[in-house]
Motif scaffolding. Structure first.
Motif, PDB file in Angstrom:
ATOM      1  N   TYR A  87      35.730  38.220  51.237  1.00  0.00           N
ATOM      2  CA  TYR A  87      36.640  38.295  50.099  1.00  0.00           C
ATOM      3  C   TYR A  87      36.882  36.902  49.516  1.00  0.00           C
ATOM      4  O   TYR A  87      36.897  36.715  48.292  1.00  0.00           O
ATOM      5  CB  TYR A  87      37.991  38.871  50.531  1.00  0.00           C
ATOM      6  CG  TYR A  87      38.002  40.318  50.932  1.00  0.00           C
ATOM      7  CD1 TYR A  87      36.985  41.207  50.578  1.00  0.00           C
ATOM      8  CD2 TYR A  87      39.070  40.825  51.684  1.00  0.00           C
ATOM      9  CE1 TYR A  87      37.028  42.536  50.945  1.00  0.00           C
ATOM     10  CE2 TYR A  87      39.127  42.161  52.055  1.00  0.00           C
ATOM     11  CZ  TYR A  87      38.111  43.009  51.689  1.00  0.00           C
ATOM     12  OH  TYR A  87      38.169  44.326  52.054  1.00  0.00           O
ATOM     13  N   THR A  88      37.116  35.930  50.399  1.00  0.00           N
ATOM     14  CA  THR A  88      37.388  34.567  49.939  1.00  0.00           C
ATOM     15  C   THR A  88      36.210  34.019  49.157  1.00  0.00           C
ATOM     16  O   THR A  88      36.374  33.428  48.074  1.00  0.00           O
ATOM     17  CB  THR A  88      37.708  33.653  51.132  1.00  0.00           C
ATOM     18  OG1 THR A  88      38.876  34.140  51.803  1.00  0.00           O
ATOM     19  CG2 THR A  88      37.960  32.227  50.672  1.00  0.00           C
ATOM     20  N   ARG A 126      36.056  35.688  45.694  1.00  0.00           N
ATOM     21  CA  ARG A 126      37.073  35.224  44.731  1.00  0.00           C
ATOM     22  C   ARG A 126      36.728  33.852  44.180  1.00  0.00           C
ATOM     23  O   ARG A 126      37.102  33.514  43.057  1.00  0.00           O
ATOM     24  CB  ARG A 126      38.452  35.196  45.395  1.00  0.00           C
ATOM     25  CG  ARG A 126      39.079  36.562  45.606  1.00  0.00           C
ATOM     26  CD  ARG A 126      40.568  36.430  45.930  1.00  0.00           C
ATOM     27  NE  ARG A 126      40.794  35.587  47.093  1.00  0.00           N
ATOM     28  CZ  ARG A 126      40.833  36.011  48.349  1.00  0.00           C
ATOM     29  NH1 ARG A 126      40.673  37.302  48.605  1.00  0.00           N
ATOM     30  NH2 ARG A 126      41.046  35.174  49.351  1.00  0.00           N
ATOM     31  N   ARG A 127      36.019  33.054  44.979  1.00  0.00           N
ATOM     32  CA  ARG A 127      35.675  31.685  44.557  1.00  0.00           C
ATOM     33  C   ARG A 127      34.368  31.626  43.769  1.00  0.00           C
ATOM     34  O   ARG A 127      34.001  30.564  43.254  1.00  0.00           O
ATOM     35  CB  ARG A 127      35.574  30.778  45.789  1.00  0.00           C
ATOM     36  CG  ARG A 127      36.922  30.562  46.464  1.00  0.00           C
ATOM     37  CD  ARG A 127      36.778  29.781  47.762  1.00  0.00           C
ATOM     38  NE  ARG A 127      38.078  29.559  48.387  1.00  0.00           N
ATOM     39  CZ  ARG A 127      38.253  29.043  49.610  1.00  0.00           C
ATOM     40  NH1 ARG A 127      37.178  28.695  50.324  1.00  0.00           N
ATOM     41  NH2 ARG A 127      39.458  28.879  50.101  1.00  0.00           N
ATOM     42  N   SER A 137      37.388  41.551  43.763  1.00  0.00           N
ATOM     43  CA  SER A 137      38.172  40.879  44.799  1.00  0.00           C
ATOM     44  C   SER A 137      39.403  40.134  44.284  1.00  0.00           C
ATOM     45  O   SER A 137      40.235  39.729  45.090  1.00  0.00           O
ATOM     46  CB  SER A 137      37.287  39.870  45.544  1.00  0.00           C
ATOM     47  OG  SER A 137      36.753  38.914  44.629  1.00  0.00           O
ATOM     48  N   ARG A 138      39.524  39.949  42.976  1.00  0.00           N
ATOM     49  CA  ARG A 138      40.668  39.205  42.446  1.00  0.00           C
ATOM     50  C   ARG A 138      41.768  40.166  42.011  1.00  0.00           C
ATOM     51  O   ARG A 138      41.502  41.255  41.509  1.00  0.00           O
ATOM     52  CB  ARG A 138      40.240  38.328  41.270  1.00  0.00           C
ATOM     53  CG  ARG A 138      39.140  37.335  41.600  1.00  0.00           C
ATOM     54  CD  ARG A 138      38.704  36.546  40.367  1.00  0.00           C
ATOM     55  NE  ARG A 138      37.533  35.731  40.658  1.00  0.00           N
ATOM     56  CZ  ARG A 138      36.270  36.157  40.534  1.00  0.00           C
ATOM     57  NH1 ARG A 138      36.036  37.398  40.085  1.00  0.00           N
ATOM     58  NH2 ARG A 138      35.263  35.367  40.823  1.00  0.00           N
ATOM     59  N   ASP A 139      43.001  39.760  42.181  1.00  0.00           N
ATOM     60  CA  ASP A 139      44.129  40.614  41.843  1.00  0.00           C
ATOM     61  C   ASP A 139      44.050  41.094  40.396  1.00  0.00           C
ATOM     62  O   ASP A 139      44.211  42.296  40.128  1.00  0.00           O
ATOM     63  CB  ASP A 139      45.438  39.841  42.075  1.00  0.00           C
ATOM     64  CG  ASP A 139      46.665  40.662  41.738  1.00  0.00           C
ATOM     65  OD1 ASP A 139      47.206  41.331  42.632  1.00  0.00           O
ATOM     66  OD2 ASP A 139      47.086  40.632  40.559  1.00  0.00           O
ATOM     67  N   ASP A 146      41.487  41.380  38.390  1.00  0.00           N
ATOM     68  CA  ASP A 146      40.359  42.275  38.146  1.00  0.00           C
ATOM     69  C   ASP A 146      40.597  43.648  38.770  1.00  0.00           C
ATOM     70  O   ASP A 146      40.255  44.685  38.176  1.00  0.00           O
ATOM     71  CB  ASP A 146      39.070  41.665  38.703  1.00  0.00           C
ATOM     72  CG  ASP A 146      38.702  40.357  38.026  1.00  0.00           C
ATOM     73  OD1 ASP A 146      39.091  40.180  36.847  1.00  0.00           O
ATOM     74  OD2 ASP A 146      38.056  39.512  38.670  1.00  0.00           O
ATOM     75  N   ALA A 154      41.421  42.396  49.373  1.00  0.00           N
ATOM     76  CA  ALA A 154      41.041  41.093  48.828  1.00  0.00           C
ATOM     77  C   ALA A 154      42.054  40.615  47.803  1.00  0.00           C
ATOM     78  O   ALA A 154      42.453  39.443  47.791  1.00  0.00           O
ATOM     79  CB  ALA A 154      39.657  41.186  48.192  1.00  0.00           C
ATOM     80  N   ALA A 155      42.499  41.523  46.924  1.00  0.00           N
ATOM     81  CA  ALA A 155      43.490  41.157  45.912  1.00  0.00           C
ATOM     82  C   ALA A 155      44.782  40.674  46.559  1.00  0.00           C
ATOM     83  O   ALA A 155      45.451  39.766  46.039  1.00  0.00           O
ATOM     84  CB  ALA A 155      43.763  42.350  45.006  1.00  0.00           C
ATOM     85  N   ASP A 171      44.802  36.999  47.241  1.00  0.00           N
ATOM     86  CA  ASP A 171      44.476  36.151  46.090  1.00  0.00           C
ATOM     87  C   ASP A 171      45.574  35.104  45.914  1.00  0.00           C
ATOM     88  O   ASP A 171      46.731  35.429  45.639  1.00  0.00           O
ATOM     89  CB  ASP A 171      44.361  37.012  44.831  1.00  0.00           C
ATOM     90  CG  ASP A 171      43.789  36.253  43.646  1.00  0.00           C
ATOM     91  OD1 ASP A 171      43.877  35.004  43.625  1.00  0.00           O
ATOM     92  OD2 ASP A 171      43.272  36.900  42.723  1.00  0.00           O
ATOM     93  N   ARG A 188      46.158  33.203  43.555  1.00  0.00           N
ATOM     94  CA  ARG A 188      46.751  33.169  42.213  1.00  0.00           C
ATOM     95  C   ARG A 188      47.918  34.136  42.087  1.00  0.00           C
ATOM     96  O   ARG A 188      48.729  34.016  41.157  1.00  0.00           O
ATOM     97  CB  ARG A 188      45.676  33.484  41.171  1.00  0.00           C
ATOM     98  CG  ARG A 188      44.767  32.304  40.864  1.00  0.00           C
ATOM     99  CD  ARG A 188      43.448  32.724  40.266  1.00  0.00           C
ATOM    100  NE  ARG A 188      42.586  33.321  41.284  1.00  0.00           N
ATOM    101  CZ  ARG A 188      41.280  33.486  41.138  1.00  0.00           C
ATOM    102  NH1 ARG A 188      40.695  33.119  40.018  1.00  0.00           N
ATOM    103  NH2 ARG A 188      40.560  34.025  42.109  1.00  0.00           N
TER     104      ARG A 188
END
Length: 406
Positions: free
Chosen positions: A20-21, A24-25, A41-43, A45, A323-324, A327, A329
Motif C-alpha cells: 500500500y505504501t 501511494r508513493r 490506495s489513496r484516500d 481516490d 490503504a486509504a 494515507d 494526507r
C-alpha cells in the motif's frame, strides 16, 4: 492461479501495508498481479470510486481468489443461493436489497439487542476468567458476533454455530487454495448452512415474526402476491448468507485486531483501563489502523481516468479501504497506532451508497467487549510464547489465534 502466484498473494494478504505504501508513493495507479487488479490506495481516490457507483460497478465485489474444483462446484450446485446480493448489486436493485437491511439494523433495532449482547459478552468472558489464559478468537471473537446477528435475524440459537461455521467455510472455499477433498468438505458445510437458511425462510414465511429475517422474506415474496417460489428461496438464502457472513466475520475480525493492537501497546491498554471513556476512540483507531475489511473489487462501466491513469471499460480495481486508512494526507502519523489521536473520518466501514449498514452494531459489540475486558481483566497481555499470525485474506483480516494471559 499457480502456486507461485498464490504464495505471493499469501504474503501480500498477511501484510499488505508495505505494498500500500509503495502504491501511494507511485504516480497514478499500481497494477498488482497478485490481485489481478489496479490497486486504489489513496484516500481521495478511494472516495472518488465509492461516490461514483455508476462508473465503478460492484458486480465483481466478491469475485473469488480461487475457482473451486468441478467436484466442489457440483456439491454447491445442490444447495441454495448463487443470486445477486446487496454488496454485488448496483443502482435501483442495490437500493431494493439494501432497504430492509437498513431498517433491520436501525438504531432502535441495535439498541433493542444490546441487553442480549451484554448478557452474552459477560457469559462468554465468565467461561474463561478462572483459567488465567484464553485463545480469544475461538472462545469469544468467533462466537459473540454470530450470536448477536443471529438474534436480530431471528435464527434459533441452536442453528447459529452451524451457520457461523458455514460462513467461515465459504470464505475458505472461495479465497484459499485447498486440496480437492477439502474443497468438497467445505462445499458440503456451505450447503448444510444454506439448507438451514432455506428451512428458516420457509418457516418464517409460514409463521412471520418481528425480526429482520421476516422483513427480508416479505420484501422479496411480496413481488409475487406473497407466494414463496423456488427462485425466491434461492434469492433469500443468498441474501441471508451474505448478511450473516458480513454480520459475524467482519466483527469477529475487528474484535481480534482491536484487542491485538491494544495489547501490543501496553501503555495504551493501561490508559484505556484507567480511562474507559476512551473506548469509542480506541475502537475507531483500531478500525482505521488495521481495517478488518481491507477492500472490495470494482469494475469500470466505461473508460475513465482515475489518479491520472486511463482505464478502459471492464477494468478491475481493488479499492483498498485499508490503504486509504494509512494515507498520511488524511491521517497524520498514519502508520502509528494511537488511540489518543484527534479522530479523522476513516473508511473502515466504507463510504457512500455501499457504506456498511451494520457499522453501529459492530461498534457496540466492540464497546461491550472492551468495557468487559478492561474492567474484569486489566492485567491482560499477549502470551509471549505464542506469536500472532495473521490470516491471509483481504476480506476479514484478523489473527488466526490470539493467546492471552493475565
Amino acid at each position: 492461479m499457480d502456486r507461485e502466484l498464490h504464495a505471493r498473494l499469501d504474503d501480500l494478504q498477511r501484510d499488505p501495508y508495505p505494498a500500500y505504501t509503495r502504491a501511494r508513493r507511485t504516480e497514478g495507479l499500481t497494477h498488482l498481479a497478485e490481485l489481478d487488479a489496479w490497486l486504489v490506495s489513496r484516500d481521495a481516490d478511494v472516495r472518488e470510486v465509492l461516490r461514483s457507483p455508476e462508473d465503478f460497478s460492484s458486480a465483481t465485489a466478491l469475485r473469488p481468489d480461487v475457482l473451486p474444483a468441478p467436484a466442489a462446484l457440483a456439491v454447491l450446485g445442490g444447495g441454495f443461493g448463487g443470486r445477486p446480493v446487496v454488496v454485488t448489486a448496483d443502482g435501483e436493485r442495490h437500493q431494493q436489497l439494501r432497504a430492509p437491511i437498513v431498517r433491520g439494523l436501525s438504531p432502535s433495532r441495535v439498541a433493542a439487542v444490546l441487553p442480549y449482547a451484554a448478557e452474552r459478552v459477560a457469559a462468554l468472558v465468565d467461561a474463561f476468567t478462572k483459567d488465567r489464559h484464553v485463545e480469544l478468537m475461538s472462545a469469544y471473537a468467533r462466537r459473540l458476533p454470530g450470536e448477536v446477528v443471529g438474534r436480530i435475524v431471528g435464527l434459533d440459537p441452536a442453528d447459529v454455530p452451524g451457520v457461523v461455521h458455514g460462513g467461515h467455510r465459504a470464505e475458505e472455499l472461495l479465497f484459499r487454495p485447498l486440496e480437492e477433498d477439502e474443497q468438497i468438505a467445505a462445499a458440503e458445510d456451505v450447503v448444510a448452512m444454506q439448507r438451514t437458511l432455506d428451512r428458516y425462510v420457509q418457516e418464517r414465511h409460514a409463521h412471520p415474526r418481528q425480526d429482520l429475517g421476516t422483513e427480508l422474506i416479505a420484501s422479496v415474496a411480496e413481488e409475487e402476491d406473497g407466494d414463496l417460489t423456488l427462485e425466491h428461496r434461492h434469492q433469500l438464502v443468498a441474501h441471508l448468507q451474505n448478511l450473516l457472513i458480513a454480520g459475524h466475520l467482519t466483527t469477529t475480525a475487528l474484535i481480534g485486531t482491536t484487542v491485538l493492537h491494544l495489547l501490543r501497546h501496553p501503555d495504551q491498554w493501561e490508559l484505556l483501563c484507567a480511562e474507559p471513556d476512551r473506548i469509542p476512540a480506541a475502537i475507531e483507531e483500531a478500525a482505521r489502523y488495521d481495517t478488518a475489511l481491507q477492500g472490495f473489487r470494482r469494475v469500470t462501466t466505461r473508460p475513465v481516468v482515475l489518479a491520472g491513469t486511463e482505464l478502459p471499460a471492464g477494468a478491475t480495481l481493488f479499492v483498498a479501504f485499508g490503504a486509504a486508512n494509512r494515507d498520511e494526507r488524511r491521517h497524520a502519523r498514519a502508520d502509528t497506532f494511537d488511540m489518543t489521536r484527534t479522530p479523522s473520518r476513516h473508511l473502515a466501514f466504507g463510504f457512500g451508497v455501499h457504506s456498511c449498514p451494520g457499522s453501529q452494531l459492530a461498534r457496540e459489540q466492540l464497546r461491550l467487549t472492551l468495557e468487559e475486558l478492561t474492567t474484569r481483566l486489566p492485567g491482560l497481555r499477549l502470551a509471549e510464547d505464542r506469536p500472532v499470525t495473521m490470516r491471509p485474506t483481504m476480506i476479514h483480516r484478523s489473527p488466526y489465534a490470539l493467546h492471552l494471559v493475565w
